[in-house]
Design a protein around this motif. Sequence first.
Motif, PDB file in Angstrom:
ATOM      1  N   LEU A  23       3.876   4.154  -1.324  1.00 34.55           N
ATOM      2  CA  LEU A  23       4.320   5.238  -2.191  1.00 34.55           C
ATOM      3  C   LEU A  23       4.752   4.727  -3.562  1.00 34.55           C
ATOM      4  O   LEU A  23       4.463   5.347  -4.584  1.00 34.55           O
ATOM      5  N   HIS A  24       5.427   3.567  -3.571  1.00 32.62           N
ATOM      6  CA  HIS A  24       5.863   3.056  -4.873  1.00 32.62           C
ATOM      7  C   HIS A  24       4.671   2.555  -5.690  1.00 32.62           C
ATOM      8  O   HIS A  24       4.656   2.671  -6.930  1.00 32.62           O
ATOM      9  N   GLY A  25       3.657   2.017  -5.013  1.00 30.56           N
ATOM     10  CA  GLY A  25       2.449   1.639  -5.739  1.00 30.56           C
ATOM     11  C   GLY A  25       1.798   2.834  -6.402  1.00 30.56           C
ATOM     12  O   GLY A  25       1.367   2.778  -7.562  1.00 30.56           O
ATOM     13  N   ALA A  26       1.741   3.951  -5.665  1.00 30.47           N
ATOM     14  CA  ALA A  26       1.179   5.178  -6.248  1.00 30.47           C
ATOM     15  C   ALA A  26       2.043   5.682  -7.393  1.00 30.47           C
ATOM     16  O   ALA A  26       1.537   6.108  -8.442  1.00 30.47           O
ATOM     17  N   ALA A  27       3.372   5.631  -7.209  1.00 31.53           N
ATOM     18  CA  ALA A  27       4.278   6.084  -8.266  1.00 31.53           C
ATOM     19  C   ALA A  27       4.087   5.272  -9.538  1.00 31.53           C
ATOM     20  O   ALA A  27       4.026   5.816 -10.646  1.00 31.53           O
ATOM     21  N   ASP A  28       3.983   3.954  -9.398  1.00 33.61           N
ATOM     22  CA  ASP A  28       3.823   3.096 -10.577  1.00 33.61           C
ATOM     23  C   ASP A  28       2.532   3.420 -11.323  1.00 33.61           C
ATOM     24  O   ASP A  28       2.485   3.412 -12.555  1.00 33.61           O
ATOM     25  N   ARG A  29       1.471   3.697 -10.546  1.00 30.87           N
ATOM     26  CA  ARG A  29       0.204   4.060 -11.212  1.00 30.87           C
ATOM     27  C   ARG A  29       0.369   5.325 -12.031  1.00 30.87           C
ATOM     28  O   ARG A  29      -0.041   5.384 -13.198  1.00 30.87           O
ATOM     29  N   TRP A  30       0.979   6.365 -11.453  1.00 32.07           N
ATOM     30  CA  TRP A  30       1.028   7.652 -12.146  1.00 32.07           C
ATOM     31  C   TRP A  30       2.097   7.687 -13.223  1.00 32.07           C
ATOM     32  O   TRP A  30       1.985   8.464 -14.173  1.00 32.07           O
ATOM     33  N   LEU A  31       3.114   6.826 -13.104  1.00 32.77           N
ATOM     34  CA  LEU A  31       4.024   6.653 -14.238  1.00 32.77           C
ATOM     35  C   LEU A  31       3.282   6.038 -15.412  1.00 32.77           C
ATOM     36  O   LEU A  31       3.440   6.446 -16.574  1.00 32.77           O
ATOM     37  N   ARG A  75      14.869  -3.981  -6.856  1.00 34.63           N
ATOM     38  CA  ARG A  75      15.548  -4.519  -5.678  1.00 34.63           C
ATOM     39  C   ARG A  75      14.843  -4.075  -4.394  1.00 34.63           C
ATOM     40  O   ARG A  75      14.673  -4.859  -3.449  1.00 34.63           O
ATOM     41  N   LEU A  76      14.414  -2.820  -4.393  1.00 38.75           N
ATOM     42  CA  LEU A  76      13.728  -2.275  -3.218  1.00 38.75           C
ATOM     43  C   LEU A  76      12.425  -3.030  -2.949  1.00 38.75           C
ATOM     44  O   LEU A  76      12.115  -3.413  -1.809  1.00 38.75           O
ATOM     45  N   LEU A  77      11.660  -3.269  -3.997  1.00 38.99           N
ATOM     46  CA  LEU A  77      10.376  -3.943  -3.834  1.00 38.99           C
ATOM     47  C   LEU A  77      10.548  -5.427  -3.509  1.00 38.99           C
ATOM     48  O   LEU A  77       9.718  -6.006  -2.789  1.00 38.99           O
ATOM     49  N   ASP A  78      11.608  -6.034  -4.025  1.00 37.54           N
ATOM     50  CA  ASP A  78      11.886  -7.419  -3.645  1.00 37.54           C
ATOM     51  C   ASP A  78      12.141  -7.523  -2.141  1.00 37.54           C
ATOM     52  O   ASP A  78      11.659  -8.460  -1.468  1.00 37.54           O
ATOM     53  N   GLU A  79      12.896  -6.542  -1.625  1.00 36.89           N
ATOM     54  CA  GLU A  79      13.158  -6.542  -0.184  1.00 36.89           C
ATOM     55  C   GLU A  79      11.865  -6.321   0.597  1.00 36.89           C
ATOM     56  O   GLU A  79      11.636  -6.951   1.641  1.00 36.89           O
ATOM     57  N   ALA A  80      11.015  -5.447   0.102  1.00 39.85           N
ATOM     58  CA  ALA A  80       9.745  -5.173   0.779  1.00 39.85           C
ATOM     59  C   ALA A  80       8.866  -6.424   0.818  1.00 39.85           C
ATOM     60  O   ALA A  80       8.170  -6.684   1.815  1.00 39.85           O
ATOM     61  N   ARG A  81       8.876  -7.227  -0.239  1.00 41.02           N
ATOM     62  CA  ARG A  81       8.084  -8.466  -0.262  1.00 41.02           C
ATOM     63  C   ARG A  81       8.526  -9.410   0.850  1.00 41.02           C
ATOM     64  O   ARG A  81       7.712 -10.091   1.472  1.00 41.02           O
ATOM     65  N   ARG A  82       9.832  -9.442   1.051  1.00 36.27           N
ATOM     66  CA  ARG A  82      10.327 -10.334   2.107  1.00 36.27           C
ATOM     67  C   ARG A  82       9.938  -9.853   3.494  1.00 36.27           C
ATOM     68  O   ARG A  82       9.778 -10.662   4.413  1.00 36.27           O
ATOM     69  N   ARG A  83       9.775  -8.555   3.652  1.00 38.10           N
ATOM     70  CA  ARG A  83       9.531  -7.988   4.974  1.00 38.10           C
ATOM     71  C   ARG A  83       8.048  -7.841   5.313  1.00 38.10           C
ATOM     72  O   ARG A  83       7.690  -7.720   6.489  1.00 38.10           O
ATOM     73  N   LEU A  84       7.189  -7.800   4.301  1.00 37.71           N
ATOM     74  CA  LEU A  84       5.763  -7.531   4.548  1.00 37.71           C
ATOM     75  C   LEU A  84       4.905  -8.708   4.121  1.00 37.71           C
ATOM     76  O   LEU A  84       4.927  -9.117   2.949  1.00 37.71           O
ATOM     77  N   GLU A 139       1.001  -7.205  -1.090  1.00 39.68           N
ATOM     78  CA  GLU A 139       0.104  -6.960  -2.230  1.00 39.68           C
ATOM     79  C   GLU A 139      -1.049  -6.038  -1.838  1.00 39.68           C
ATOM     80  O   GLU A 139      -1.464  -5.179  -2.629  1.00 39.68           O
ATOM     81  N   GLN A 140      -1.568  -6.198  -0.620  1.00 43.19           N
ATOM     82  CA  GLN A 140      -2.672  -5.343  -0.175  1.00 43.19           C
ATOM     83  C   GLN A 140      -2.209  -3.890  -0.033  1.00 43.19           C
ATOM     84  O   GLN A 140      -2.916  -2.955  -0.435  1.00 43.19           O
TER      85      GLN A 140
END
Length: 852
Positions: free
Chosen positions: A791-799, A816-825, A829-830
Motif C-alpha cells: 500500500l505504501h508503494g502505491a501511495a508513493d507512486r500516486w503522491l 520509520r514504518l518502512l524501516d521496520e518493514a525492511r527488517r521484517r520482510l 523491494e519486490q
Amino acid sequence: MEVYVSVVTESSSAVRSLPSGFVTFLFTDIEGSTRLFRQLGDGYVPLLERHHELLREVWSEHRGVEVKTEGDAFLVAFGDPGDAVAAAASAQQALAAEKLPLRVRMGIHSGLASPRDGDYIAYAVHQAARVVGAAHGGQIIVSGATRSALPEPDRSLRSLGRFRVRDFEEPVELFEVAVEGSASVTAPPRATPAMGHNLTPPPGLFVGRQAEIAELAELVAPGAVVSIVGAGGAGKTRLAVELSLARADDWPDGVWLVELAALGAQASVAGAAAEAIGVSVADRDPVDALIDELGAKSCMLVLDNCEHIVEAVGDLVATLVRRTPGVAVLATSREPLGIAHERVWRIGPLSEHGPAVDLFVDRAGLTTPTDDDAAVIQRICGRLGGNPLAIELAAARAQLVGLTALESALADRFKILSSRRRDLEPRQRSMTAVLDWSHDLLESHEQTVFERLGLFPDSFSLDGAEVVCGGAVAPGDVVDAVWALVDKSLLGADPSANQTRFAMSETVRDYALTRLDSDNRRAGVGALAAWYLDSYGPWTALEPEQLSDLRVELDNVDWIIEAVGETQPNTAQLLALPIAYLRDVSGELADGILQTDRYLRSLPHPSVERALLLGASARLRARRGDRDTGRLLDEAERLLAVHGPEPEWAAGTIAILRAYWLESAGRHTEALSVAESVGAPGSPLVAQARSWAAVGILRGSGGDDDGALEAHRRGLAIEEQLGGAIEVAVGHNNVAEYALRLGHVDSAASHQRRTLDLAEQIGSVSLVAFSLIIAARVSASRDDWPGTVLLHGAADRWLEESGTALFDADAAISNRLLDEARRRLDDYEQVRARGWALELPQAVAAARTALS
C-alpha cells in the motif's frame, strides 16, 4: 469491498443498486437518430421502444445497472468491466437479429466513480461519453482503461491505435470489440481520413479518404439519396468526384456531375441537370425532360454545392426519388436537403497526424520533410482544424514564406489563407470568402448567435449559448439557431455526453470573432463572466458535480479571465481562484502553479482578490514541498493591510498559510499562536474550521497527538455543518491520522473509508494517496507487513504522480514504518515494486480491503 446504494431512476420504478469505486460505464446512442425520426415520423416511436426493450433485457442479463436514458441514449454502469464488454456485444447481436433499421454506437470506459442521488458525478462519465463519440454506428469501442482492467486478455478486442480524445489528458488507446456475425467498421475512429461520365480527375494527390469512399459506395445505390454535408473547404466536392471516378463503371448509364454553385436561387436545377447529361429542354418543362430521359436508366447524379438553393434542390430530388427508381443522387452541401429518404453523411476533418500532413507536403511541393519540419506541419494542420482547403491555401503560402513564418502568421490567418489562382472559383480563393458564403446564407438572428458563440474557445452547452446571446436574441430562438448552425456545418455537436456540447473549429471561431462588433463582444463577455462567477465563485462550496462541470468549462473560463482582465480585474481575479482550487484538489499542482503564476502576471491590479490569488499560489507551492513562499505571503499581507479585510468566505486564508510557513521555518510557537487566533470566538465558521484544521496539524507536529485529534474533530464537525465535500474529506483524513497515532485503529479505518469514498467522488488523486498511507499504517498495526509495503508503494507512486509532498512529521512516520518493514520482510523491494505498479483502481481496492 464494493459499496452500493439504492436509487430509483426515471426509466424504472424498481429499486436497484449502482456500483461504486472502480466503475465501468457503457454509453450507447443511435447513429443518425434525428434523421431517422425525420424519415419515420410516428413510426420511429415503436422502433425506439423496441430498441429500449432489447437493450434493457441485455443489461439485466449482464448485471448492468441503467443509470439514465435520454432519448435514444443509454448510460449503464457495471461493477465488472468484463460484464460491460459482454453486454455491449450481446446488445449488438440482439439488434442485428431483430433487423431493426438503425445503427447503435457504443463506448465503454472505466474509472473511479461514486453514485449520488441516483446518478454519478465523476470525470470518468465525461470520458466515457467521449469514447462513444469516437465510435461509428454498429461499433463498440473500448478505452485502454477498461482493456487493462479485464482479468485476462480478451481476443475479441482489436486495437485501433492511440488517439487524442477530449477529456483525456494523454493519448488513449482504443479497442474495437469484434462481434460474431457483424463485420468490423473499416472507418477510423471519429477522434482527432472512364467514359460514360462528365467527370474530370482533379489535380493533386488525393489523401486520407479511402475509408470514406468505401463507406459511401455502400450507401450510394439505385433510388438512394446521399448528402455529403460539411463545412466550407472540408473536401466535399473532391470526395464526391473521387468516389464517382472510382465507381463510374458500376453505373450502366453513367455518372453525371451537376455544378450548382453559379446558379441563382431562382435558376432551374432540373435544367442544369439536364444540360449536364446532354438532354435538350427546348420547349419542354425541364423536370419532365429530365424524368423522361432518366425514367428507365441506372445512373448517378452528383449535385454539387446545394446549400444556397437547398429548397429547390430538395424539391427536384424528392421528385426523382418517386419517378426514377434507377437513379442515385449524391449531393454535396453545407446543410442537409431535408427530404424523406435522405442519408446525411457528414464529412469530418483530415487527421492532423497523417492525411492532413500528407496533403500539406504534397501541395507545398516538399520532398521528405525533416522531423522538425514535420512537427511544424502537424501543428499548422491542427491549427487549421484539418480543413483541406485551408491546408492547401497554407501550403501554397509556405512555398513563399517558409514553415516557421507561416505558423506565426496563422495568428492573423485570414490575411495569409488566400490564393490568386484563376482556376479556383472566387468563393474558394480564401477562407474569408468560404466563410462569407456560409455566413451570408444565415438568417439575421442566426448570424447574431453565430458571432457571439465565437466567444467560446472550447465546447459549450445550450445554457451557455443562451447566456452569451442574452439580450440580443430570444432564448427560444437561440436554441433553434444553434441547431441550425449544426445543420449548416458551422458548429459541431457532441450529443453523447450527459449534456450535449457544441464547438466551433478554430478557423470558424476566428472568423466569427471578426464579425463581432465591440458592443456585442463586450455584452457577451460580460454575461459569461457573470454566469461563470455565479456558478463557480470562490465563495461557493464546490461539490463534485460543480468541480466536474468546471473542468469541462476550464478553457472557456480561462479565456474569459483574460478577456475581462483589463476592464473587470476583480472579476478576473475571483474567477482565477476556483481554477487554482480545482488544480489543488485534483493534485495537478505543477499545472496549477504555472496557471496561477500566469494570472498573477496578467492581473496586477492591487486588491483583496489578488491577495487571495497570491495565497492560492503559495498553497500550491507548499503542497509540492516548496518552503520559499514567504515572499508571496508578504505581498498578500501588504495588500490586505491596504485593501482588506478578507471577505467572510475567505476569512483567515492568508493567516493560516502564514502559520504553515512559520512552522516550516521552525517557529512552532508563533505558528500555533497565529492559527489559534484565526478561530477566535465570534469569527466566521469558515475561519473556525480552517483554524481547527491548522491547529490540529501544528499540535501534531509538536507531539501533542491528543490535542491534535481533538482539534481535528472540532474542525470536521464545522466542515460537515458547512457542507463542502472536499473539506469534509480532508477533515476525515486528519481525524483518521491522529486516531491511528493514538491506537484507535477501528475509528481511524472508519474515518479513512469516508475520505476514500469522497476522494473517488471528487476525483482527487492526492486524497486517494493519503488514504493509501493510512491504510498502510492500519495494516502495520495488524502486523500485515506485506500489505503495509504494498500500500505504501502505491501511495508513493500516486503522491509522485500528483506532485504532492508530505508534511515533515508525516514523512518521518512513514520512514520509520518502512524501516521496520525492511527488517521484517526479506522480499521488501519486490513487494514495494508490486505496490508501485498498481494502477489507481487496483490500489483503491487494496486500500478498501485494508480499511474494512
